[in-house]
Write a protein that holds these residues in place. Structure first.
Motif, PDB file in Angstrom:
ATOM      1  N   CYS A  34      62.235  37.713  72.692  1.00 52.04           N
ATOM      2  CA  CYS A  34      61.636  37.849  74.014  1.00 52.04           C
ATOM      3  C   CYS A  34      60.925  39.188  74.109  1.00 52.04           C
ATOM      4  O   CYS A  34      61.547  40.240  73.962  1.00 52.04           O
ATOM      5  CB  CYS A  34      62.711  37.743  75.094  1.00 52.04           C
ATOM      6  SG  CYS A  34      62.058  37.930  76.774  1.00 52.04           S
ATOM      7  N   ARG A  35      59.645  39.167  74.337  1.00 56.10           N
ATOM      8  CA  ARG A  35      58.874  40.395  74.516  1.00 56.10           C
ATOM      9  C   ARG A  35      58.901  40.775  76.000  1.00 56.10           C
ATOM     10  O   ARG A  35      58.784  39.914  76.875  1.00 56.10           O
ATOM     11  CB  ARG A  35      57.425  40.194  74.067  1.00 56.10           C
ATOM     12  CG  ARG A  35      57.279  39.588  72.688  1.00 56.10           C
ATOM     13  CD  ARG A  35      57.802  40.505  71.612  1.00 56.10           C
ATOM     14  NE  ARG A  35      57.338  40.062  70.304  1.00 56.10           N
ATOM     15  CZ  ARG A  35      58.085  40.024  69.237  1.00 56.10           C
ATOM     16  NH1 ARG A  35      59.347  40.395  69.306  1.00 56.10           N
ATOM     17  NH2 ARG A  35      57.588  39.632  68.077  1.00 56.10           N
ATOM     18  N   THR A  36      59.029  42.070  76.257  1.00 57.57           N
ATOM     19  CA  THR A  36      59.121  42.524  77.634  1.00 57.57           C
ATOM     20  C   THR A  36      57.984  43.485  77.961  1.00 57.57           C
ATOM     21  O   THR A  36      57.395  44.104  77.067  1.00 57.57           O
ATOM     22  CB  THR A  36      60.462  43.236  77.882  1.00 57.57           C
ATOM     23  OG1 THR A  36      60.547  44.393  77.034  1.00 57.57           O
ATOM     24  CG2 THR A  36      61.626  42.314  77.588  1.00 57.57           C
ATOM     25  N   ASP A  37      57.725  43.636  79.258  1.00 58.80           N
ATOM     26  CA  ASP A  37      56.764  44.638  79.680  1.00 58.80           C
ATOM     27  C   ASP A  37      57.469  45.989  79.795  1.00 58.80           C
ATOM     28  O   ASP A  37      58.646  46.118  79.449  1.00 58.80           O
ATOM     29  CB  ASP A  37      56.107  44.237  81.002  1.00 58.80           C
ATOM     30  CG  ASP A  37      57.127  44.047  82.129  1.00 58.80           C
ATOM     31  OD1 ASP A  37      58.272  44.526  81.989  1.00 58.80           O
ATOM     32  OD2 ASP A  37      56.769  43.429  83.142  1.00 58.80           O
ATOM     33  N   GLY A  89      60.846  45.996  81.513  1.00 56.29           N
ATOM     34  CA  GLY A  89      61.947  45.209  80.980  1.00 56.29           C
ATOM     35  C   GLY A  89      61.948  43.753  81.387  1.00 56.29           C
ATOM     36  O   GLY A  89      62.906  43.028  81.087  1.00 56.29           O
ATOM     37  N   PHE A  90      60.881  43.271  82.031  1.00 54.42           N
ATOM     38  CA  PHE A  90      60.816  41.868  82.430  1.00 54.42           C
ATOM     39  C   PHE A  90      60.145  41.044  81.330  1.00 54.42           C
ATOM     40  O   PHE A  90      59.194  41.499  80.693  1.00 54.42           O
ATOM     41  CB  PHE A  90      60.035  41.722  83.732  1.00 54.42           C
ATOM     42  CG  PHE A  90      60.752  42.281  84.930  1.00 54.42           C
ATOM     43  CD1 PHE A  90      61.757  41.555  85.541  1.00 54.42           C
ATOM     44  CD2 PHE A  90      60.436  43.532  85.421  1.00 54.42           C
ATOM     45  CE1 PHE A  90      62.426  42.069  86.639  1.00 54.42           C
ATOM     46  CE2 PHE A  90      61.100  44.057  86.507  1.00 54.42           C
ATOM     47  CZ  PHE A  90      62.107  43.323  87.123  1.00 54.42           C
ATOM     48  N   PRO A  91      60.616  39.825  81.088  1.00 60.89           N
ATOM     49  CA  PRO A  91      60.030  39.001  80.021  1.00 60.89           C
ATOM     50  C   PRO A  91      58.560  38.708  80.292  1.00 60.89           C
ATOM     51  O   PRO A  91      58.162  38.425  81.425  1.00 60.89           O
ATOM     52  CB  PRO A  91      60.858  37.709  80.078  1.00 60.89           C
ATOM     53  CG  PRO A  91      62.125  38.099  80.757  1.00 60.89           C
ATOM     54  CD  PRO A  91      61.762  39.172  81.732  1.00 60.89           C
ATOM     55  N   LYS A  92      57.756  38.766  79.232  1.00 57.77           N
ATOM     56  CA  LYS A  92      56.336  38.442  79.371  1.00 57.77           C
ATOM     57  C   LYS A  92      55.851  37.477  78.296  1.00 57.77           C
ATOM     58  O   LYS A  92      54.801  36.876  78.448  1.00 57.77           O
ATOM     59  CB  LYS A  92      55.495  39.708  79.335  1.00 57.77           C
ATOM     60  CG  LYS A  92      55.498  40.435  77.995  1.00 57.77           C
ATOM     61  CD  LYS A  92      54.555  41.618  78.017  1.00 57.77           C
ATOM     62  CE  LYS A  92      54.527  42.309  76.647  1.00 57.77           C
ATOM     63  NZ  LYS A  92      53.596  43.463  76.631  1.00 57.77           N
ATOM     64  N   PRO A 122      57.399  33.043  68.424  1.00 59.15           N
ATOM     65  CA  PRO A 122      57.754  31.776  67.765  1.00 59.15           C
ATOM     66  C   PRO A 122      58.784  31.999  66.668  1.00 59.15           C
ATOM     67  O   PRO A 122      58.923  33.096  66.123  1.00 59.15           O
ATOM     68  CB  PRO A 122      56.420  31.288  67.189  1.00 59.15           C
ATOM     69  CG  PRO A 122      55.585  32.516  67.065  1.00 59.15           C
ATOM     70  CD  PRO A 122      56.008  33.429  68.173  1.00 59.15           C
ATOM     71  N   LYS A 123      59.518  30.945  66.333  1.00 61.02           N
ATOM     72  CA  LYS A 123      60.559  31.054  65.320  1.00 61.02           C
ATOM     73  C   LYS A 123      59.977  31.136  63.914  1.00 61.02           C
ATOM     74  O   LYS A 123      60.579  31.730  63.028  1.00 61.02           O
ATOM     75  CB  LYS A 123      61.504  29.853  65.411  1.00 61.02           C
ATOM     76  CG  LYS A 123      62.325  29.813  66.693  1.00 61.02           C
ATOM     77  CD  LYS A 123      63.260  28.625  66.687  1.00 61.02           C
ATOM     78  CE  LYS A 123      64.097  28.586  67.965  1.00 61.02           C
ATOM     79  NZ  LYS A 123      65.019  27.426  67.983  1.00 61.02           N
ATOM     80  N   ALA A 124      58.837  30.525  63.685  1.00 59.45           N
ATOM     81  CA  ALA A 124      58.251  30.484  62.341  1.00 59.45           C
ATOM     82  C   ALA A 124      57.824  31.876  61.900  1.00 59.45           C
ATOM     83  O   ALA A 124      57.396  32.709  62.707  1.00 59.45           O
ATOM     84  CB  ALA A 124      57.065  29.538  62.309  1.00 59.45           C
TER      85      ALA A 124
END
Length: 430
Positions: free
Chosen positions: A346-349, A352-355, A359-361
């Motif tokens: 999960c990438r955050t701004d 700290g909120f998800p943005k 992907p799993k690959a």
């Protein structure tokens, strides 16, 4: 630099001259095994039918850059020079950023973030990740070099700076007045801290004298934070003036000198913390490990009239250094630690909120981020041939990362040169 050679069973043989390697490749007697460092594998040779000579791996650990050299002991030939650039500060910054984000989420009292439980206990011998990465980088490359070169011994510079000596230097009478060597540890530290330049006029390659920023006659201390290096002219011109008075007409220089004087002993501390851990890791290889001091390294380099670089310092580590080192024409391989990516999905701004979600690959069209590729672009704005690392996207548009720029490129123009292994490579221009 010499080319590393393996036999049919992937056992290391003596490194050979690049011209010999080209001849073997042209005749089909050898194939390329690895690009960095360049290694070939023989198709018609086994170790039992070959004569190998002992090689010594020499290491000069540093906080930011570690010098490594491989020396053929019987001839004194430096067959390879390497400079490993660590990413300890980058790791520290990332951990501090993560800590700040988590603290912010906890303070918001949201239901999805529970308070941290008491999990701060560490096992014995634990090192912070920023320091552990330095030791792990060296350990990784020791293991790799042993696979491609017949290394029989290791030399390590163990003592760099004595922090107690730095904090309590003893300067007495004529030793200070004449600028003589009053203690190698203090003087060598000051030379590195002030980049071997006069603090007041930036002159280089002249005899330097140790100088008190705040004069001792007016209450200045002998602590290393109050010491600098100056050329004879600046030292005499300053005399016992306070630095604020001496540089009153140069406010920018005054601010720089005062700021640099307060620079902490951070790098020296990092080396001191990791040196014994590295020594114990090297002992686990089963090879004899020779220890040397920074003073001996400097003495060996100066008596052999060798220019100072990280890898040349490594070649001069320890009492086993041959009386003559053959290193003409050696261009060191610069190895930059880049890491193996992130497991964060999960990438955050910045709050700290998800943005976004990763992907799993890990692979797309046979490439992965960190691969070193050759790009042959036939037309367009970026037409030409390039070699560099790539960052993949899950569409046919990758980012080609070059030292001076970056741009998008289609995968059909790319050929893999070296698979991603957590490092970036370049040859020094020195």
């Amino acid at each position: 630099m010499r080319v590393f050679v393996l036999d049919q069973n992937l056992q290391p043989l003596d490194p050979c001259h690049p011209a010999r390697a080209r001849e073997l490749l042209k005749k089909g007697r050898a194939k390329v095994y690895r690009r960095y460092p360049f290694t070939i594998v023989m198709q018609d040779r086994v170790e039992e039918n070959s004569t190998t000579h002992p090689h010594r791996l020499k290491i000069d650990p540093g906080s930011k850059v570690t010098g490594v050299a491989i020396v053929q002991e019987c001839r004194g030939r430096v067959v390879g020079g390497f400079e490993i650039h660590h990413r300890g500060q980058q790791i520290k910054n990332s951990l501090e950023s993560r800590r700040a984000l988590r603290r912010g989420r906890r303070s918001r009292r949201t239901r999805y973030r529970k308070p941290r439980f008491l999990n701060r206990r560490r096992r014995g011998g634990w090192l912070p990740p920023s320091l552990e990465s330095r030791v792990a980088n060296i350990e990784t490359w020791v293991r790799r070099f042993r696979k491609i070169c017949p290394i029989t011994a290791i030399s390590q510079e163990l003592v760099r700076f004595d922090l107690q000596q730095l904090q309590n230097p003893e300067i007495r009478g004529v030793e200070y007045q004449q600028g003589e060597l009053f203690g190698f540890e203090v003087r060598e530290y000051l030379l590195q801290k002030w980049e071997r330049k006069c603090a007041y006029c930036d002159v280089e390659n002249v005899p330097f004298e140790v100088e008190h920023i705040h004069p001792k006659s007016k209450g200045g201390s002998d602590r290393v934070s109050n010491l600098t290096i100056a050329c004879h002219g600046c030292n005499q011109a300053k005399s016992n003036q306070p630095v604020e008075q001496f540089l009153a007409q140069k406010p920018e220089l005054l601010r720089r000198v005062l700021a640099q004087a307060k620079t902490p002993l951070k790098d020296a501390t990092a080396v001191n913390i990791t040196r014994w851990k590295l020594y114990r890791r090297l002992q686990l290889t089963g090879l004899p490990v020779e220890l040397g001091s920074g003073g001996r390294t400097k003495f060996n380099r100066q008596t052999r009239e060798i220019e100072k670089h990280h890898w040349t310092d490594a070649a001069c580590v320890g009492a086993s250094t041959p009386s003559r080192l053959l290193l003409n024409g050696v261009k060191p391989l610069i190895i930059n630690a880049k890491g193996h990516g992130t497991r964060q999905r999960c990438r955050t701004d910045k709050y700290g909120f998800p943005k976004a979600h990763a992907p799993k690959a890990k692979f797309f069209m046979g490439f992965t981020t960190g691969d070193i590729v050759k790009a042959d672009i036939p037309s367009g704005k970026y037409a030409g041939s390039y070699t560099g690392r790539i960052a993949i996207r899950f569409r046919p548009s990758f980012m080609l990362l070059l030292p001076d720029r970056r741009f998008d490129v289609h995968p059909k123009y790319l050929t893999t040169v070296h698979k991603a292994d957590g490092y970036e490579y370049a040859f020094s221009k020195q």
